[in-house]
Design a protein around this motif. Structure first.
Motif, PDB file in Angstrom:
ATOM      1  N   ASN A   2       0.835  -1.203   0.000  1.00  0.00           N
ATOM      2  CA  ASN A   2       0.000   0.000   0.000  1.00  0.00           C
ATOM      3  C   ASN A   2       0.869   1.252   0.000  1.00  0.00           C
ATOM      4  OD1 ASN A   2      -2.332  -1.523   0.103  1.00  0.00           O
ATOM      5  ND2 ASN A   2      -2.595  -1.312   2.316  1.00  0.00           N
ATOM      6  N   LEU A   3       0.474   2.224  -0.796  1.00  0.00           N
ATOM      7  CA  LEU A   3       1.146   3.521  -0.770  1.00  0.00           C
ATOM      8  C   LEU A   3       0.595   4.320   0.408  1.00  0.00           C
ATOM      9  CD1 LEU A   3       3.241   4.862  -2.686  1.00  0.00           C
ATOM     10  CD2 LEU A   3       1.354   6.186  -3.632  1.00  0.00           C
ATOM     11  N   LYS A   4       1.481   4.777   1.280  1.00  0.00           N
ATOM     12  CA  LYS A   4       1.061   5.496   2.482  1.00  0.00           C
ATOM     13  C   LYS A   4       1.102   7.002   2.230  1.00  0.00           C
ATOM     14  CE  LYS A   4       2.927   1.848   5.444  1.00  0.00           C
ATOM     15  NZ  LYS A   4       3.879   1.505   6.534  1.00  0.00           N
ATOM     16  N   PRO A   5      -0.053   7.658   2.225  1.00  0.00           N
ATOM     17  CA  PRO A   5      -0.096   9.106   1.921  1.00  0.00           C
ATOM     18  C   PRO A   5       0.778   9.953   2.830  1.00  0.00           C
ATOM     19  CG  PRO A   5      -2.300   8.165   1.865  1.00  0.00           C
ATOM     20  CD  PRO A   5      -1.406   7.099   2.419  1.00  0.00           C
ATOM     21  N   ASN A   6       0.856   9.599   4.118  1.00  0.00           N
ATOM     22  CA  ASN A   6       1.631  10.427   5.054  1.00  0.00           C
ATOM     23  C   ASN A   6       3.138  10.288   4.849  1.00  0.00           C
ATOM     24  OD1 ASN A   6       1.699   7.789   5.987  1.00  0.00           O
ATOM     25  ND2 ASN A   6       1.603   8.370   8.148  1.00  0.00           N
ATOM     26  N   GLU A   7       3.548   9.338   4.004  1.00  0.00           N
ATOM     27  CA  GLU A   7       4.965   9.173   3.699  1.00  0.00           C
ATOM     28  C   GLU A   7       5.258   9.467   2.223  1.00  0.00           C
ATOM     29  OE1 GLU A   7       6.071   5.227   4.827  1.00  0.00           O
ATOM     30  OE2 GLU A   7       5.491   5.483   6.929  1.00  0.00           O
ATOM     31  N   THR A   8       4.258  10.024   1.520  1.00  0.00           N
ATOM     32  CA  THR A   8       4.372  10.205   0.074  1.00  0.00           C
ATOM     33  C   THR A   8       4.321  11.683  -0.301  1.00  0.00           C
ATOM     34  OG1 THR A   8       3.310   8.066  -0.307  1.00  0.00           O
ATOM     35  CG2 THR A   8       3.367   9.589  -2.168  1.00  0.00           C
ATOM     36  N   THR A   9       5.222  12.097  -1.177  1.00  0.00           N
ATOM     37  CA  THR A   9       5.213  13.458  -1.712  1.00  0.00           C
ATOM     38  C   THR A   9       4.826  13.417  -3.188  1.00  0.00           C
ATOM     39  OG1 THR A   9       7.571  13.337  -2.264  1.00  0.00           O
ATOM     40  CG2 THR A   9       6.979  14.230  -0.112  1.00  0.00           C
ATOM     41  N   SER A  10       4.237  14.496  -3.668  1.00  0.00           N
ATOM     42  CA  SER A  10       3.808  14.555  -5.067  1.00  0.00           C
ATOM     43  C   SER A  10       4.509  15.693  -5.796  1.00  0.00           C
ATOM     44  CB  SER A  10       2.287  14.739  -5.158  1.00  0.00           C
ATOM     45  OG  SER A  10       1.880  15.941  -4.526  1.00  0.00           O
ATOM     46  N   SER A  11       4.769  15.476  -7.071  1.00  0.00           N
ATOM     47  CA  SER A  11       5.350  16.499  -7.935  1.00  0.00           C
ATOM     48  C   SER A  11       4.898  16.190  -9.345  1.00  0.00           C
ATOM     49  CB  SER A  11       6.885  16.495  -7.843  1.00  0.00           C
ATOM     50  OG  SER A  11       7.402  15.230  -8.242  1.00  0.00           O
ATOM     51  N   GLY A  12       5.284  17.038 -10.291  1.00  0.00           N
ATOM     52  CA  GLY A  12       4.890  16.781 -11.674  1.00  0.00           C
ATOM     53  C   GLY A  12       4.984  18.021 -12.535  1.00  0.00           C
ATOM     54  N   THR A  13       4.447  17.890 -13.730  1.00  0.00           N
ATOM     55  CA  THR A  13       4.461  18.997 -14.694  1.00  0.00           C
ATOM     56  C   THR A  13       3.127  19.051 -15.424  1.00  0.00           C
ATOM     57  OG1 THR A  13       5.343  17.558 -16.450  1.00  0.00           O
ATOM     58  CG2 THR A  13       6.947  18.762 -15.089  1.00  0.00           C
ATOM     59  N   CYS A  14       2.811  20.220 -15.948  1.00  0.00           N
ATOM     60  CA  CYS A  14       1.581  20.401 -16.723  1.00  0.00           C
ATOM     61  C   CYS A  14       1.873  21.245 -17.955  1.00  0.00           C
ATOM     62  CB  CYS A  14       0.505  21.117 -15.910  1.00  0.00           C
ATOM     63  SG  CYS A  14      -0.019  20.266 -14.407  1.00  0.00           S
ATOM     64  N   ASP A  15       1.349  20.839 -19.091  1.00  0.00           N
ATOM     65  CA  ASP A  15       1.313  21.718 -20.256  1.00  0.00           C
ATOM     66  C   ASP A  15      -0.002  21.492 -20.981  1.00  0.00           C
ATOM     67  OD1 ASP A  15       1.607  19.457 -21.967  1.00  0.00           O
ATOM     68  OD2 ASP A  15       3.788  19.621 -21.869  1.00  0.00           O
ATOM     69  N   LYS A  16      -0.131  22.010 -22.181  1.00  0.00           N
ATOM     70  CA  LYS A  16      -1.423  21.995 -22.863  1.00  0.00           C
ATOM     71  C   LYS A  16      -1.917  20.597 -23.169  1.00  0.00           C
ATOM     72  CE  LYS A  16      -3.855  24.082 -26.783  1.00  0.00           C
ATOM     73  NZ  LYS A  16      -3.728  24.928 -28.004  1.00  0.00           N
ATOM     74  N   GLU A  17      -1.022  19.689 -23.535  1.00  0.00           N
ATOM     75  CA  GLU A  17      -1.445  18.359 -23.980  1.00  0.00           C
ATOM     76  C   GLU A  17      -0.912  17.226 -23.108  1.00  0.00           C
ATOM     77  OE1 GLU A  17      -0.566  17.770 -28.099  1.00  0.00           O
ATOM     78  OE2 GLU A  17      -1.299  19.745 -28.693  1.00  0.00           O
ATOM     79  N   ARG A  18      -0.134  17.533 -22.084  1.00  0.00           N
ATOM     80  CA  ARG A  18       0.479  16.476 -21.277  1.00  0.00           C
ATOM     81  C   ARG A  18       0.593  16.920 -19.823  1.00  0.00           C
ATOM     82  NH1 ARG A  18       5.792  14.484 -19.988  1.00  0.00           N
ATOM     83  NH2 ARG A  18       5.959  12.214 -20.256  1.00  0.00           N
ATOM     84  N   ALA A  19       0.237  16.013 -18.922  1.00  0.00           N
ATOM     85  CA  ALA A  19       0.345  16.297 -17.490  1.00  0.00           C
ATOM     86  C   ALA A  19       0.888  15.057 -16.795  1.00  0.00           C
ATOM     87  CB  ALA A  19      -1.012  16.679 -16.911  1.00  0.00           C
ATOM     88  N   THR A  20       1.821  15.261 -15.870  1.00  0.00           N
ATOM     89  CA  THR A  20       2.409  14.135 -15.158  1.00  0.00           C
ATOM     90  C   THR A  20       2.256  14.322 -13.649  1.00  0.00           C
ATOM     91  OG1 THR A  20       4.629  15.109 -14.964  1.00  0.00           O
ATOM     92  CG2 THR A  20       4.137  13.854 -16.971  1.00  0.00           C
ATOM     93  N   LEU A  21       2.106  13.207 -12.968  1.00  0.00           N
ATOM     94  CA  LEU A  21       2.046  13.185 -11.511  1.00  0.00           C
ATOM     95  C   LEU A  21       3.025  12.125 -11.032  1.00  0.00           C
ATOM     96  CD1 LEU A  21       0.795  13.751  -8.682  1.00  0.00           C
ATOM     97  CD2 LEU A  21      -0.913  11.993  -9.232  1.00  0.00           C
ATOM     98  N   THR A  22       4.011  12.529 -10.235  1.00  0.00           N
ATOM     99  CA  THR A  22       4.982  11.594  -9.670  1.00  0.00           C
ATOM    100  C   THR A  22       4.774  11.515  -8.169  1.00  0.00           C
ATOM    101  OG1 THR A  22       6.626  12.029 -11.394  1.00  0.00           O
ATOM    102  CG2 THR A  22       7.423  11.091  -9.332  1.00  0.00           C
ATOM    103  N   LEU A  23       4.578  10.302  -7.678  1.00  0.00           N
ATOM    104  CA  LEU A  23       4.420  10.051  -6.250  1.00  0.00           C
ATOM    105  C   LEU A  23       5.669   9.333  -5.754  1.00  0.00           C
ATOM    106  CD1 LEU A  23       0.723   8.781  -6.191  1.00  0.00           C
ATOM    107  CD2 LEU A  23       1.568  11.119  -5.931  1.00  0.00           C
ATOM    108  N   GLN A  24       6.307   9.920  -4.744  1.00  0.00           N
ATOM    109  CA  GLN A  24       7.537   9.344  -4.217  1.00  0.00           C
ATOM    110  C   GLN A  24       7.384   9.064  -2.732  1.00  0.00           C
ATOM    111  OE1 GLN A  24      11.061  11.546  -5.156  1.00  0.00           O
ATOM    112  NE2 GLN A  24      12.423   9.866  -4.621  1.00  0.00           N
ATOM    113  N   SER A  25       7.593   7.808  -2.373  1.00  0.00           N
ATOM    114  CA  SER A  25       7.508   7.391  -0.986  1.00  0.00           C
ATOM    115  C   SER A  25       8.917   7.144  -0.469  1.00  0.00           C
ATOM    116  CB  SER A  25       6.671   6.113  -0.862  1.00  0.00           C
ATOM    117  OG  SER A  25       6.579   5.693   0.480  1.00  0.00           O
TER     118      SER A  25
END
Length: 224
Positions: free
Chosen positions: A63-86
């Protein structure tokens, strides 16, 4: 690394025999102006298989634990990324693409890098697929799937998601747009409606039978 190949639609995961349903996390990606450009609330469970030092296949469910996980990423017109790092142990990256002609988006990429203590004889696990077709939505709308679903990524890597609500494009402030529900949620709504309708019909039939029987019993008496 796994080779990118087409995969089937999301399915319902098998009954739990692992760590149980994970807690829901709230993840955000902001653009250069500090505005939220991707928002995802979801509970994530990671399923991977690998060979240990004895060349035996090991299946891990984590299980991914939210309290130990940080989020980052990028957004543009046609592409969006979400990176979760535990910590330094797990890194998950979701890639969404938008068709600007049809104004439809979907999750087309998922990758993982995992370095877990029980990976005996293997320093790390990595897999990716850039040919996915999950979490389809329309521009300005959010995608919701409260039901459990499995996203197959590669033969040795899949994700179970729960309580998922995501919008990768065209957010207004920090609020989700109107909701587009997944088929699994719609099916879960249809079943109780059908059962309720069937019970209502049954009650109506019993009531009519009672009234007809009562009317016939009165008709059997004659006035002296």
């Amino acid at each position: 690394d796994s080779v990118s190949t087409p995969v089937p639609p999301p399915t319902t995961p098998p009954p739990h025999k692992g760590p149980g349903i994970p807690p829901q996390g709230e993840y955000r990606v902001k653009n250069e102006n500090g505005t939220v450009c991707l928002k995802a609330n979801m509970a994530v469970q990671i399923n991977i298989s690998f060979s240990d030092a004895q060349n035996l296949t090991v299946r891990n469910v984590v299980n991914l634990k939210p309290n130990e996980t940080t989020s980052s990423g990028t957004c543009d017109k046609e592409r969006a990324t979400l990176t979760l790092q535990s910590g330094l142990k797990t890194e998950l990256t979701f890639v969404f693409s938008l068709n600007t002609t049809s104004n439809k988006y979907h999750l087309n990429g998922l990758s993982i890098l995992a370095i877990w203590p029980d990976m005996k004889g293997k320093k790390r696990f990595s897999a990716h697929n850039d040919s996915l077709d999950y979490l389809r939505g329309s521009l300005g709308f959010s995608y919701m799937c409260q039901s459990a679903q499995t996203l197959e990524v590669s033969p040795d890597f899949s994700l179970n998601t729960y309580l998922l609500h995501v919008q990768p494009f065209d957010l207004t402030g920090d609020a989700f747009g109107s909701v587009l529900e997944c088929l699994l949620d719609e099916d879960n709504l249809i079943i109780p409606i059908v059962v309720g309708a069937a019970l209502a019909v049954l009650v109506l039939i019993v009531l009519l039978a009672y009234l007809i029987g009562k009317k016939r019993s009165h008709a059997g008496y004659q006035t002296i």
